[in-house]
Write a protein that holds these residues in place. Sequence first.
Motif, PDB file in Angstrom:
ATOM      1  N   MET A  19       1.142   4.427  -2.794  1.00  0.00           N
ATOM      2  CA  MET A  19       1.108   5.846  -2.455  1.00  0.00           C
ATOM      3  C   MET A  19       2.373   6.589  -2.861  1.00  0.00           C
ATOM      4  SD  MET A  19      -1.891   6.007  -1.222  1.00  0.00           S
ATOM      5  CE  MET A  19      -2.064   7.568  -0.338  1.00  0.00           C
ATOM      6  N   GLY A  20       3.260   5.910  -3.577  1.00  0.00           N
ATOM      7  CA  GLY A  20       4.449   6.593  -4.080  1.00  0.00           C
ATOM      8  C   GLY A  20       5.753   6.190  -3.423  1.00  0.00           C
ATOM      9  N   GLY A  21       5.713   5.204  -2.538  1.00  0.00           N
ATOM     10  CA  GLY A  21       6.948   4.691  -1.942  1.00  0.00           C
ATOM     11  C   GLY A  21       7.236   5.173  -0.541  1.00  0.00           C
ATOM     12  N   GLU A  22       6.528   6.185  -0.087  1.00  0.00           N
ATOM     13  CA  GLU A  22       6.676   6.634   1.303  1.00  0.00           C
ATOM     14  C   GLU A  22       5.377   7.276   1.742  1.00  0.00           C
ATOM     15  OE1 GLU A  22       9.243   9.834   3.876  1.00  0.00           O
ATOM     16  OE2 GLU A  22      10.378   8.441   2.618  1.00  0.00           O
ATOM     17  N   ALA A  23       4.992   7.023   2.986  1.00  0.00           N
ATOM     18  CA  ALA A  23       3.754   7.587   3.521  1.00  0.00           C
ATOM     19  C   ALA A  23       3.859   7.653   5.027  1.00  0.00           C
ATOM     20  CB  ALA A  23       2.554   6.722   3.125  1.00  0.00           C
ATOM     21  N   SER A  24       3.035   8.464   5.624  1.00  0.00           N
ATOM     22  CA  SER A  24       2.850   8.404   7.071  1.00  0.00           C
ATOM     23  C   SER A  24       1.794   7.342   7.347  1.00  0.00           C
ATOM     24  CB  SER A  24       2.404   9.761   7.622  1.00  0.00           C
ATOM     25  OG  SER A  24       3.462  10.700   7.515  1.00  0.00           O
TER      26      SER A  24
ATOM     27  N   GLY B  22      11.496  -1.949   9.220  1.00  0.00           N
ATOM     28  CA  GLY B  22      12.228  -1.169   8.236  1.00  0.00           C
ATOM     29  C   GLY B  22      11.403  -0.579   7.121  1.00  0.00           C
ATOM     30  N   LEU B  23      10.072  -0.632   7.218  1.00  0.00           N
ATOM     31  CA  LEU B  23       9.230  -0.029   6.192  1.00  0.00           C
ATOM     32  C   LEU B  23       9.497   1.478   6.147  1.00  0.00           C
ATOM     33  CD1 LEU B  23       6.884  -0.588   4.169  1.00  0.00           C
ATOM     34  CD2 LEU B  23       5.320   0.064   6.007  1.00  0.00           C
ATOM     35  N   PRO B  24       9.806   2.023   4.954  1.00  0.00           N
ATOM     36  CA  PRO B  24      10.112   3.458   4.870  1.00  0.00           C
ATOM     37  C   PRO B  24       8.864   4.313   5.032  1.00  0.00           C
ATOM     38  CG  PRO B  24      10.099   2.483   2.670  1.00  0.00           C
ATOM     39  CD  PRO B  24       9.930   1.350   3.649  1.00  0.00           C
ATOM     40  N   VAL B  25       8.806   5.068   6.104  1.00  0.00           N
ATOM     41  CA  VAL B  25       7.653   5.920   6.382  1.00  0.00           C
ATOM     42  C   VAL B  25       8.126   7.284   6.864  1.00  0.00           C
ATOM     43  CG1 VAL B  25       6.188   3.954   6.995  1.00  0.00           C
ATOM     44  CG2 VAL B  25       7.440   5.160   8.782  1.00  0.00           C
ATOM     45  N   GLY B  26       7.199   8.232   6.839  1.00  0.00           N
ATOM     46  CA  GLY B  26       7.506   9.560   7.342  1.00  0.00           C
ATOM     47  C   GLY B  26       7.284   9.629   8.842  1.00  0.00           C
ATOM     48  N   ARG B  27       6.006   9.662   9.244  1.00  0.00           N
ATOM     49  CA  ARG B  27       5.645   9.703  10.656  1.00  0.00           C
ATOM     50  C   ARG B  27       4.589   8.640  10.932  1.00  0.00           C
ATOM     51  NH1 ARG B  27       5.934  15.063  13.760  1.00  0.00           N
ATOM     52  NH2 ARG B  27       7.992  15.807  13.145  1.00  0.00           N
ATOM     53  N   VAL B  28       4.461   8.298  12.209  1.00  0.00           N
ATOM     54  CA  VAL B  28       3.558   7.209  12.600  1.00  0.00           C
ATOM     55  C   VAL B  28       2.712   7.664  13.779  1.00  0.00           C
ATOM     56  CG1 VAL B  28       3.432   4.881  13.552  1.00  0.00           C
ATOM     57  CG2 VAL B  28       5.138   5.421  11.803  1.00  0.00           C
ATOM     58  N   ALA B  29       1.412   7.378  13.708  1.00  0.00           N
ATOM     59  CA  ALA B  29       0.521   7.633  14.839  1.00  0.00           C
ATOM     60  C   ALA B  29      -0.277   6.375  15.130  1.00  0.00           C
ATOM     61  CB  ALA B  29      -0.421   8.795  14.541  1.00  0.00           C
ATOM     62  N   VAL B  30      -0.495   6.098  16.400  1.00  0.00           N
ATOM     63  CA  VAL B  30      -1.290   4.938  16.804  1.00  0.00           C
ATOM     64  C   VAL B  30      -2.270   5.359  17.886  1.00  0.00           C
ATOM     65  CG1 VAL B  30       0.466   3.234  16.199  1.00  0.00           C
ATOM     66  CG2 VAL B  30       0.450   4.198  18.501  1.00  0.00           C
ATOM     67  N   TYR B  31      -3.415   4.686  17.909  1.00  0.00           N
ATOM     68  CA  TYR B  31      -4.436   4.987  18.914  1.00  0.00           C
ATOM     69  C   TYR B  31      -4.740   3.735  19.724  1.00  0.00           C
ATOM     70  CZ  TYR B  31      -8.599   6.913  21.141  1.00  0.00           C
ATOM     71  OH  TYR B  31      -9.509   7.358  22.075  1.00  0.00           O
ATOM     72  N   GLU B  32      -4.454   3.798  21.007  1.00  0.00           N
ATOM     73  CA  GLU B  32      -4.812   2.760  21.980  1.00  0.00           C
ATOM     74  C   GLU B  32      -4.492   1.336  21.514  1.00  0.00           C
ATOM     75  OE1 GLU B  32      -8.143   5.047  24.692  1.00  0.00           O
ATOM     76  OE2 GLU B  32      -8.826   3.455  23.375  1.00  0.00           O
ATOM     77  N   VAL B  33      -3.214   1.083  21.264  1.00  0.00           N
ATOM     78  CA  VAL B  33      -2.791  -0.294  21.003  1.00  0.00           C
ATOM     79  C   VAL B  33      -3.005  -1.078  22.296  1.00  0.00           C
ATOM     80  CG1 VAL B  33      -0.906  -1.773  20.269  1.00  0.00           C
ATOM     81  CG2 VAL B  33      -1.068   0.558  19.377  1.00  0.00           C
ATOM     82  N   PRO B  34      -3.784  -2.171  22.258  1.00  0.00           N
ATOM     83  CA  PRO B  34      -4.201  -2.830  23.508  1.00  0.00           C
ATOM     84  C   PRO B  34      -3.171  -3.791  24.112  1.00  0.00           C
ATOM     85  CG  PRO B  34      -5.217  -3.936  21.656  1.00  0.00           C
ATOM     86  CD  PRO B  34      -4.451  -2.767  21.076  1.00  0.00           C
ATOM     87  N   TYR B  35      -1.988  -3.263  24.387  1.00  0.00           N
ATOM     88  CA  TYR B  35      -0.995  -4.068  25.088  1.00  0.00           C
ATOM     89  C   TYR B  35      -1.425  -4.229  26.543  1.00  0.00           C
ATOM     90  CZ  TYR B  35       2.155  -3.238  21.121  1.00  0.00           C
ATOM     91  OH  TYR B  35       2.726  -3.179  19.874  1.00  0.00           O
ATOM     92  N   VAL B  36      -1.202  -5.407  27.099  1.00  0.00           N
ATOM     93  CA  VAL B  36      -1.621  -5.658  28.477  1.00  0.00           C
ATOM     94  C   VAL B  36      -0.628  -5.023  29.445  1.00  0.00           C
ATOM     95  CG1 VAL B  36      -2.865  -7.768  27.898  1.00  0.00           C
ATOM     96  CG2 VAL B  36      -0.451  -7.915  28.506  1.00  0.00           C
ATOM     97  N   MET B  37      -1.144  -4.596  30.598  1.00  0.00           N
ATOM     98  CA  MET B  37      -0.323  -3.854  31.548  1.00  0.00           C
ATOM     99  C   MET B  37      -0.292  -4.496  32.929  1.00  0.00           C
ATOM    100  SD  MET B  37       0.899  -1.510  29.665  1.00  0.00           S
ATOM    101  CE  MET B  37       1.672  -0.444  30.883  1.00  0.00           C
ATOM    102  N   SER B  38      -0.771  -5.745  33.067  1.00  0.00           N
ATOM    103  CA  SER B  38      -0.741  -6.413  34.361  1.00  0.00           C
ATOM    104  C   SER B  38      -0.598  -7.919  34.165  1.00  0.00           C
ATOM    105  CB  SER B  38      -2.022  -6.121  35.155  1.00  0.00           C
ATOM    106  OG  SER B  38      -3.136  -6.764  34.547  1.00  0.00           O
ATOM    107  N   GLU B  39      -0.196  -8.618  35.216  1.00  0.00           N
ATOM    108  CA  GLU B  39      -0.049 -10.075  35.143  1.00  0.00           C
ATOM    109  C   GLU B  39      -1.393 -10.747  34.916  1.00  0.00           C
ATOM    110  OE1 GLU B  39       2.089 -11.867  38.321  1.00  0.00           O
ATOM    111  OE2 GLU B  39       3.833 -10.544  38.117  1.00  0.00           O
ATOM    112  N   ASP B  40      -2.431 -10.239  35.553  1.00  0.00           N
ATOM    113  CA  ASP B  40      -3.771 -10.823  35.373  1.00  0.00           C
ATOM    114  C   ASP B  40      -4.231 -10.685  33.930  1.00  0.00           C
ATOM    115  OD1 ASP B  40      -3.896 -11.575  38.003  1.00  0.00           O
ATOM    116  OD2 ASP B  40      -5.163  -9.894  38.638  1.00  0.00           O
ATOM    117  N   ALA B  41      -3.991  -9.510  33.346  1.00  0.00           N
ATOM    118  CA  ALA B  41      -4.386  -9.285  31.956  1.00  0.00           C
ATOM    119  C   ALA B  41      -3.571 -10.161  31.013  1.00  0.00           C
ATOM    120  CB  ALA B  41      -4.213  -7.817  31.596  1.00  0.00           C
TER     121      ALA B  41
ATOM    122  N   LEU C  40       0.830  -1.206   0.000  1.00  0.00           N
ATOM    123  CA  LEU C  40       0.000   0.000   0.000  1.00  0.00           C
ATOM    124  C   LEU C  40       0.866   1.257   0.000  1.00  0.00           C
ATOM    125  CD1 LEU C  40      -3.102   0.001  -0.066  1.00  0.00           C
ATOM    126  CD2 LEU C  40      -2.189  -2.151   0.771  1.00  0.00           C
ATOM    127  N   VAL C  41       1.978   1.222   0.713  1.00  0.00           N
ATOM    128  CA  VAL C  41       2.902   2.364   0.693  1.00  0.00           C
ATOM    129  C   VAL C  41       3.446   2.557  -0.717  1.00  0.00           C
ATOM    130  CG1 VAL C  41       5.110   3.236   1.546  1.00  0.00           C
ATOM    131  CG2 VAL C  41       3.486   2.216   3.140  1.00  0.00           C
TER     132      VAL C  41
END
Length: 258
Positions: A83-88, A106-125, A79-80
């Motif tokens: 879009m011309g070989g580089e994208a945010s 190593g994918l060539p990109v400009g900038r990256v934004a993410v919203y609420e990646v659901p990584y767990v933050m406790s042993e129970d989770a 997909l990048v």
Amino acid sequence: MEKKTLSRDGTPLAYERFGQGPAVVLVSGAMSTSATVVPLAAALSDRFDVCVYDRRGRGESGDTAPYAVDREVEDLAALVDVMGGEASLYGISSGGALVLEAVASGLPVGRVAVYEVPYVMSEDASKERTEYTASLTEALRGGRRGDAVELFLRLTGLAEEMIQGARQSPMWAGMEALAPSLAYDDAVLGAGSVPRARLASIAVPVLSVSGGASPTWMSEAARAVADAIPQGTYRLLEDQTHRVDPHALAPVLAEFFT
């Protein structure tokens, strides 16, 4: 969507573009197609050339066995290229985890934004995630797509009566159609915890965003992502949940991507 491109393994990927300007690719999360990020694409289209696509195994895109996270990284690279070989890049939820892995690869990109990646933050989770993975694998192996969807909805914290109500709704068939892709999102998230060493290798600016009305652990995870990346920045959007309002998010992304 009318346009398609081929991934490295020959899998057809359906995509659509909105607007003109610097290139941005949007990546959806679990149990979703490109339709979930189209409103955000529309909100960004006055300033950017925005691409949305159906991830493999969803919507109008194809699928090729066996699955591997590397194949989805190759999809994003295709997909990048469109879009011309580089994208945010922007990814929401597990789509954010895919974006981060692609950039770390190593994918060539400009900038990256993410919203609420659901990584767990406790042993129970973490334990809950491990049990989910085992049960999901068993359900999908047995062809029990409805049970797989139930497992996912339960993991998200949806009340039992709402899950049973969903099973009786017209949307359930569509959810079952997407069920196999739940294993893909599970694989993208890996062990479930923040992959700090992997994120430390990312050499581009990354904005990690969370909503002020989301559970506390989501904000903790979003902040941990930003802290792990050398050029990472954290941003809190007041009053937003995991279903972020595209009109609240778009100005933040536009400022960051410009």
